[in-house]
Enzyme design. Structure first.
Site, short mmCIF file in Angstrom:
data_model
loop_
_atom_site.label_atom_id
_atom_site.label_comp_id
_atom_site.label_asym_id
_atom_site.label_seq_id
_atom_site.Cartn_x
_atom_site.Cartn_y
_atom_site.Cartn_z
N PRO A 106 0.85 -1.20 0.00
CA PRO A 106 0.00 0.00 0.00
C PRO A 106 0.88 1.25 0.00
CG PRO A 106 -0.11 -1.12 2.12
CD PRO A 106 0.70 -1.97 1.21
N HIS A 107 0.46 2.25 -0.73
CA HIS A 107 1.30 3.44 -0.86
C HIS A 107 0.46 4.65 -1.17
CE1 HIS A 107 1.02 2.98 -5.31
NE2 HIS A 107 0.97 1.71 -5.00
N GLY A 108 1.06 5.81 -0.94
CA GLY A 108 0.37 7.05 -1.23
C GLY A 108 1.32 8.22 -1.20
#
Length: 161
Positions: free
Chosen positions: A78-80
Site C-alpha cells: 500500500p502506498h500514497g
C-alpha cells in the site's frame, strides 16, 4: 541540465533508509484490509508527530480503491503521496494470520510494506515501488522476513537490501 531540472533523489534512496524500528511490526493482527490500513497509518505516524493518522489512512485507502496493491507471493505494498511530507517513509509488518487482500495472484497476504512519499515525488515513488517489488520477488528474502523474531532483525535485513 536546465535550471529547473534537479537530480533524482530516488537514485539515492535505499529501502532500509525508509524504516525505523518503531515502524516495524511482527505478527500484527488485522481482521480486514481496512483494519490493516488503519494500523499501518498509525505506524507510519510514529516518529513524525506532524503526520495525521486520518490523512495517512485516507491516502492509503484512496490508492487501494484504484486497485489492490497486493502484488503476489503474500506481499502487499500500500502506498500514497502526501503534500508536505519532507521525504519518503515506510512501515513494514508481518501478519499473525494470512489476510485476504485481493492480491493479483488471489493468495492471502502475509507481509506488508506501506510507503508514503512527498506529493511532488512521482518519479521517486515509482522507483521505490519498483525496488520493493524486486526485493520481495526473492523467495529466500520472504522466508527470512517471515522467520524474523525481532524488529531489529527485520531492520537489519532491509538495511542490507
Amino acid at each position: 541540465m536546465s535550471g529547473n531540472a534537479r537530480p533524482s533523489a530516488a537514485e539515492g534512496v535505499r529501502i532500509g533508509d525508509l524504516l525505523i524500528p518503531e515502524r516495524i511490526g511482527i505478527r500484527l493482527t488485522a481482521i480486514s484490509g481496512d483494519d490493516l490500513l488503519e494500523k499501518l497509518s498509525e505506524l507510519l505516524g510514529t516518529g513524525n508527530p506532524a503526520l495525521d493518522r486520518q490523512t495517512v489512512h485516507r491516502a492509503l485507502f484512496e490508492r487501494e480503491c484504484l486497485g489492490s496493491t497486493g502484488i503476489g507471493h503474500g506481499i502487499a505494498l500500500p502506498h500514497g503521496r502526501l503534500p508536505g511530507l519532507p521525504r519518503p517513509i515506510g512501515a513494514f509488518v508481518t501478519l499473525a494470520q494470512d489476510l485476504d487482500y485481493h492480491a493479483i495472484d488471489c493468495k492471502p497476504v502475509t507481509m506488508v510494506f506501506a510507503l508514503l512519499v512527498p506529493d511532488d515525488a512521482a518519479e521517486e515513488h515509482l522507483l521505490i515501488l519498483s525496488r520493493l517489488a524486486r526485493f520481495f520477488q526473492n523467495h529466500h528474502t520472504r522466508q527470512e522476513l517471515l522467520a524474523a523474531q525481532t524488529t531489529e532483525e527485520i531492520r537489519q535485513y532491509f538495511a542490507r537490501a
